[in-house]
Design a protein around this motif. Structure first.
Motif, PDB file in Angstrom:
ATOM      1  N   GLY A 197      35.274  32.072  24.683  1.00 22.48           N
ATOM      2  CA  GLY A 197      34.359  31.036  24.206  1.00 22.48           C
ATOM      3  C   GLY A 197      34.270  29.877  25.172  1.00 22.48           C
ATOM      4  N   LEU A 198      34.168  28.683  24.632  1.00 21.78           N
ATOM      5  CA  LEU A 198      33.955  27.480  25.425  1.00 21.78           C
ATOM      6  C   LEU A 198      35.254  27.005  26.059  1.00 21.78           C
ATOM      7  N   ASP A 199      35.234  26.742  27.363  1.00 22.22           N
ATOM      8  CA  ASP A 199      36.370  26.088  28.009  1.00 22.22           C
ATOM      9  C   ASP A 199      36.204  24.591  27.787  1.00 22.22           C
ATOM     10  N   LEU A 200      37.032  24.037  26.921  1.00 22.22           N
ATOM     11  CA  LEU A 200      36.901  22.639  26.513  1.00 22.22           C
ATOM     12  C   LEU A 200      37.769  21.703  27.336  1.00 22.22           C
ATOM     13  N   GLY A 201      38.339  22.221  28.426  1.00 21.64           N
ATOM     14  CA  GLY A 201      39.233  21.418  29.232  1.00 21.64           C
ATOM     15  C   GLY A 201      38.561  20.207  29.867  1.00 21.64           C
ATOM     16  N   GLY A 202      37.237  20.244  30.015  1.00 20.42           N
ATOM     17  CA  GLY A 202      36.533  19.120  30.616  1.00 20.42           C
ATOM     18  C   GLY A 202      36.179  18.013  29.649  1.00 20.42           C
ATOM     19  N   CYS A 203      36.462  18.216  28.368  1.00 14.52           N
ATOM     20  CA  CYS A 203      36.149  17.203  27.357  1.00 14.52           C
ATOM     21  C   CYS A 203      37.263  16.171  27.295  1.00 14.52           C
ATOM     22  N   ARG A 204      37.009  14.994  27.839  1.00 13.48           N
ATOM     23  CA  ARG A 204      38.029  13.947  27.878  1.00 13.48           C
ATOM     24  C   ARG A 204      37.921  12.981  26.706  1.00 13.48           C
ATOM     25  N   THR A 205      36.782  12.951  26.044  1.00 11.70           N
ATOM     26  CA  THR A 205      36.594  12.053  24.910  1.00 11.70           C
ATOM     27  C   THR A 205      36.022  12.831  23.732  1.00 11.70           C
ATOM     28  N   LEU A 206      36.114  12.239  22.563  1.00 13.43           N
ATOM     29  CA  LEU A 206      35.563  12.878  21.377  1.00 13.43           C
ATOM     30  C   LEU A 206      34.058  13.033  21.488  1.00 13.43           C
ATOM     31  N   ASP A 207      33.375  12.062  22.050  1.00 17.15           N
ATOM     32  CA  ASP A 207      31.923  12.162  22.207  1.00 17.15           C
ATOM     33  C   ASP A 207      31.553  13.345  23.095  1.00 17.15           C
ATOM     34  N   GLU A 208      32.330  13.569  24.162  1.00 14.44           N
ATOM     35  CA  GLU A 208      32.051  14.707  25.032  1.00 14.44           C
ATOM     36  C   GLU A 208      32.270  16.021  24.289  1.00 14.44           C
ATOM     37  N   LEU A 209      33.311  16.093  23.488  1.00 15.36           N
ATOM     38  CA  LEU A 209      33.569  17.299  22.706  1.00 15.36           C
ATOM     39  C   LEU A 209      32.439  17.553  21.721  1.00 15.36           C
ATOM     40  N   ARG A 210      32.005  16.535  21.037  1.00 13.25           N
ATOM     41  CA  ARG A 210      30.930  16.691  20.061  1.00 13.25           C
ATOM     42  C   ARG A 210      29.645  17.169  20.730  1.00 13.25           C
ATOM     43  N   ALA A 211      29.353  16.675  21.908  1.00 10.33           N
ATOM     44  CA  ALA A 211      28.137  17.079  22.612  1.00 10.33           C
ATOM     45  C   ALA A 211      28.194  18.563  22.992  1.00 10.33           C
ATOM     46  N   VAL A 212      29.362  19.004  23.471  1.00  9.58           N
ATOM     47  CA  VAL A 212      29.519  20.414  23.850  1.00  9.58           C
ATOM     48  C   VAL A 212      29.376  21.313  22.625  1.00  9.58           C
ATOM     49  N   TRP A 220      30.201  33.068  15.442  1.00 10.18           N
ATOM     50  CA  TRP A 220      31.325  32.144  15.534  1.00 10.18           C
ATOM     51  C   TRP A 220      31.205  31.271  16.778  1.00 10.18           C
ATOM     52  N   ILE A 221      31.698  30.051  16.670  1.00  6.72           N
ATOM     53  CA  ILE A 221      31.888  29.186  17.828  1.00  6.72           C
ATOM     54  C   ILE A 221      33.380  29.161  18.126  1.00  6.72           C
ATOM     55  N   THR A 222      33.748  29.628  19.302  1.00 10.51           N
ATOM     56  CA  THR A 222      35.151  29.619  19.698  1.00 10.51           C
ATOM     57  C   THR A 222      35.317  28.796  20.968  1.00 10.51           C
ATOM     58  N   GLY A 223      36.487  28.240  21.137  1.00  7.60           N
ATOM     59  CA  GLY A 223      36.774  27.441  22.321  1.00  7.60           C
ATOM     60  C   GLY A 223      38.258  27.397  22.576  1.00  7.60           C
ATOM     61  N   LEU A 259      43.696  24.378  20.923  1.00  2.90           N
ATOM     62  CA  LEU A 259      44.135  23.324  21.806  1.00  2.90           C
ATOM     63  C   LEU A 259      44.862  23.931  22.998  1.00  2.90           C
ATOM     64  N   TYR A 260      44.998  23.141  24.067  1.00  2.27           N
ATOM     65  CA  TYR A 260      45.466  23.703  25.335  1.00  2.27           C
ATOM     66  C   TYR A 260      46.848  24.340  25.234  1.00  2.27           C
ATOM     67  N   ASP A 261      47.684  23.871  24.300  1.00  2.00           N
ATOM     68  CA  ASP A 261      49.056  24.390  24.223  1.00  2.00           C
ATOM     69  C   ASP A 261      49.139  25.771  23.575  1.00  2.00           C
ATOM     70  N   ALA A 262      48.018  26.246  22.976  1.00  2.00           N
ATOM     71  CA  ALA A 262      47.949  27.542  22.298  1.00  2.00           C
ATOM     72  C   ALA A 262      48.854  27.623  21.073  1.00  2.00           C
ATOM     73  N   HIS A 263      49.472  26.519  20.696  1.00  2.00           N
ATOM     74  CA  HIS A 263      50.299  26.464  19.494  1.00  2.00           C
ATOM     75  C   HIS A 263      49.598  25.721  18.368  1.00  2.00           C
ATOM     76  N   SER A 264      48.377  25.297  18.591  1.00  2.00           N
ATOM     77  CA  SER A 264      47.631  24.604  17.550  1.00  2.00           C
ATOM     78  C   SER A 264      46.145  24.824  17.766  1.00  2.00           C
ATOM     79  N   ALA A 265      45.382  24.645  16.710  1.00  2.00           N
ATOM     80  CA  ALA A 265      43.942  24.876  16.772  1.00  2.00           C
ATOM     81  C   ALA A 265      43.248  24.027  15.719  1.00  2.00           C
ATOM     82  N   LEU A 266      41.940  23.898  15.872  1.00  2.00           N
ATOM     83  CA  LEU A 266      41.110  23.187  14.905  1.00  2.00           C
ATOM     84  C   LEU A 266      40.078  24.168  14.369  1.00  2.00           C
ATOM     85  N   ALA A 267      40.070  24.348  13.051  1.00  2.00           N
ATOM     86  CA  ALA A 267      39.132  25.255  12.403  1.00  2.00           C
ATOM     87  C   ALA A 267      38.125  24.461  11.583  1.00  2.00           C
ATOM     88  N   SER A 268      36.895  24.922  11.574  1.00  2.00           N
ATOM     89  CA  SER A 268      35.846  24.257  10.790  1.00  2.00           C
ATOM     90  C   SER A 268      35.967  24.632   9.321  1.00  2.00           C
TER      91      SER A 268
END
Length: 533
Positions: free
Chosen positions: A78-93, A106-109, A140-149
C-alpha cells in the motif's frame, strides 16, 4: 590446485583474515574461495571467468543481521507513509488514496512515524473523515502497532477491549470505544487477516525483485527474523524451482506465549528444513514490544506509566521455552528493547550454565552500564540496527525519547560501548522498519544520523563505530553470531565465496560517501548476482 571458476584481479582486497589482511586477487571454485594472493594467473583456464576490478575494494559479502523479507511482503504494501511528517500531510495522502479506492476496496499503508501525530494520542478520529468510509489499516513504522479505521474495526467485529494470550491491546477510550490504535501483533492481526492477500505468483515475483535489490547494495546474506506467513516455506521452495536466490537467507520462526512444549518441539523439527540458499536456523522470541507503543519492558515505568510488563504474561514460560530449545541445540534470537527485557534475557541465558547453542538479543535500544559486560561474559551476541536512530532526535523531542525520559534516552543504541565491552555486535537494517540498503547501515553506524544530512545533529555520537567496526558488524561478527565464523565473514581459502566490491573503500572513505558508493559486484556462492563491471 584446481583451476578457478571465477578469478577476480586488480582489487584492493580487505580480507578481514588476520593471517593475510590484504591481497589483490581472489580465486573461486565450486562456490568456495580457493586462493587469495597477488598473482593467481596460474589458476586461470579457458573456462575461468576473469574480472579485473580496476582498483575497487573487495570485502567479504555483507550480511544483514536482522531483516524481514518474507513478512515484509505483507507489511510493506500500500502507501509508503514515511514521507508524512505532519498530520496534515498524512490526511492529504489518505484523502487522495480514498478518491482512488474502488467501492469495497481497502486502503493500506506502512512506515508511518509516531511523531506524525505530535502530542496527540493515535486515533482514527484524526483521519476518519478523509477516508470516505473505506476500511483502512495503516501500520506504524515499528510494525508493532497500527491504526485501523472504523470500517476496518467493524469488519473485524471489534467494538471494545479484547483479551489476548500475549501482550497486545485494542486501545479504547474512557467510554470503552476502540480508538483504532492496535498495539502488538495479535491485535493487528484481528484486522490484517481481512486484507485480501496478493496471489502466490505475485508474491514470489516481489520477493525475487526485493532480493535482487538487496544484492545490488552489496548484501549476500540475511538473518531473517520471521517465518510467519502461512506459505513461507512453499514460497521459497517454489521460487527455487525456477531461480537461484540472490541473497542467502537464514530463517527464524517465532516462539510465542502459549505455544507450549508441543509448539516448541514443532519449531525444533523445522530446523531440518532447507533449500539451496535458505535454511531454518534458529528461533525468534519477543520478550517485549516497543518504546513508542508503551510495550517495551522497562525497569521503571515510562512517562505514561507504561512499560512494566513483559510480552510473555509469565516470563518464566519464556525461560522454559528457551531452555528447551537450547537443550536441542537450537539457537535463539530474542527481541528485547527495554532495560528490563535485556536483563531478563541475559538472566535466562546465564541460568543455562554452559549453553549448547548460540543466543542473541535483538535491538537493545536502552541498556544500563551494569548489563554491558554480561554480553561477552555469557557469549550472547548483540544485534543492533543503526538506522533506527533516524526515528529519534538528539534534543529528545521525539516520541521515543519523551517516553523514556532523559536518563534512559541517553543510553540509546550503545553500539560502541557494547563493542568495547567485548560483545559480538552484528548489524542489520530491520527492513521494512528501515531501508535495507547495506551501505546505509554501514554509514549510519559511523554517523549516528541519516547519511547525506550533515545538518542533522547525531544521536549520542560517542556511540559511533569506526569504519572497520561497521564492516565487521556486517561480516565477521555476523558470521560469529550464528556460529559460521569458520566458513563465512572473511576472504580466505575454504570460506564461502560471498563477496562484495565497492568503488571506494567502505572503511576509510567518508561515511556519507559510503552510503551511496557504487557497488560494482556482488557474488553469492561463487555466482555473480549483481555486476556493473
Amino acid at each position: 590446485m584446481a583451476t578457478a571458476d571465477l578469478l577476480l584481479t586488480g582489487a584492493r582486497v580487505r580480507t578481514l583474515d588476520p593471517a593475510r589482511p590484504h591481497a589483490t586477487a581472489v580465486a573461486v571454485t565450486d562456490g568456495l574461495i580457493t586462493a587469495v594472493g597477488d598473482d593467481l594467473a596460474g589458476l586461470r583456464s579457458p573456462r575461468t571467468t576473469v574480472l579485473d576490478l580496476g582498483g575497487a575494494t573487495l570485502t567479504p559479502g555483507l550480511t544483514d543481521g536482522h531483516m524481514h523479507p518474507l513478512m515484509g511482503l505483507e507489511l510493506a504494501t500500500g502507501l509508503d507513509l514515511g514521507g508524512c511528517r505532519t498530520l496534515d500531510e498524512l490526511r492529504a495522502v489518505l484523502a487522495d488514496a480514498a478518491r482512488r479506492t474502488p467501492p469495497g476496496g481497502w486502503i493500506t499503508g506502512w512506515n508511518l512515524d509516531h511523531n506524525t501525530f505530535g502530542d496527540r494520542p493515535i486515533s482514527r478520529d484524526l483521519v476518519e473523515d478523509v477516508l470516505g468510509g473505506a476500511p483502512a489499516l495503516l501500520r506504524l513504522y515499528d510494525a508493532h502497532s497500527a491504526l485501523a479505521s472504523g470500517a476496518a474495526l467493524a469488519a473485524a467485529g471489534i467494538d471494545g477491549p479484547h483479551r489476548f494470550a500475549q501482550r497486545a491491546e485494542v486501545v479504547c477510550d474512557a467510554d470503552g470505544r476502540p480508538t483504532g490504535h492496535l498495539v502488538e501483533h495479535a491485535a493487528i492481526d484481528l484486522v490484517a487477516r481481512l486484507v485480501p492477500p496478493a496471489p502466490a505468483a505475485e508474491r514470489r515475483a516481489r520477493l525475487l525483485e526485493l532480493l535482487h535489490g538487496m544484492a545490488a547494495t552489496g548484501l549476500t546474506a540475511g538473518h531473517v527474523m520471521d517465518l510467519q506467513t502461512a506459505d513461507a516455506l512453499e514460497l521459497l521452495t517454489g521460487l527455487e524451482d525456477t531461480a537461484d536466490l540472490p541473497v542467502r537467507l537464514r530463517l527464524h520462526p517465532w516462539c510465542m506465549p502459549g505455544d507450549g512444549e508441543e509448539g516448541v518441539d514443532h519449531l525444533i523439527g523445522l530446523q531440518k528444513r532447507a533449500g539451496r540458499d535458505w535454511l531454518v536456523g534458529g528461533v525468534k522470541f519477543f520478550i517485549d514490544g516497543t518504546v513508542e507503543g508503551g510495550t517495551a519492558w522497562l525497569e521503571h515505568p515510562d512517562c505514561h506509566g507504561q512499560g512494566t510488563e513483559a510480552f510473555w504474561p509469565d516470563p518464566a514460560e519464556y525461560a522454559r521455552a528457551l531452555h528447551r530449545l537450547d537443550a536441542a541445540g537450537v539457537a535463539t534470537a530474542t527481541h528485547a528493547i527495554g532495560d528490563a527485557g535485556v536483563r531478563h534475557v541475559l538472566d535466562t541465558v546465564e541460568a543455562l550454565g554452559t549453553p549448547r547453542a548460540r543466543h542473541r538479543i535483538e535491538h537493545i535500544e536502552t541498556v544500563p552500564d551494569s548489563q554491558l559486560p554480561r554480553f561477552a561474559a555469557l557469549g550472547v551476541a548483540a544485534s543492533m540496527q543503526p538506522g533506527h536512530t533516524a526515528y529519534t532526535r538528539a534534543d529528545h523531542s521525539d516520541a521515543w525519547s519523551q517516553r523514556l525520559g532523559t536518563e534512559r534516552a541517553d543510553r540509546a543504541w550503545r553500539c560502541r560501548d557494547l563493542r568495547e565491552a567485548g560483545a559480538t555486535l552484528v548489524l542489520g537494517s530491520d527492513w521494512p522498519i528501515a531501508p535495507y540498503d547495506a551501505r546505509g547501515v554501514l554509514a549510519a553506524a559511523r554517523l549516528r544520523r541519516p547519511a547525506g544530512s550533515p545538518d542533522t545533529v547525531p544521536v549520542r555520537p560517542e556511540q559511533a563505530l569506526t569504519g572497520l567496526m561497521a564492516l565487521e558488524g556486517c561480516t565477521t561478527h555476523a558470521a560469529r553470531a550464528i556460529g559460521e565464523q569458520a566458513v563465512a565473514g572473511r576472504i580466505a581459502p575454504g570460506y564461502r565465496a560471498d563477496l562484495t566490491a565497492f568503488a571506494l573503500d567502505p572503511v576509510d572513505a567518508p561515511a556519507d560517501e559510503v552510503a551511496d558508493a557504487p557497488v560494482l559486484l556482488t557474488v553469492v556462492a561463487g555466482r555473480i548476482v549483481h555486476r556493473t563491471v
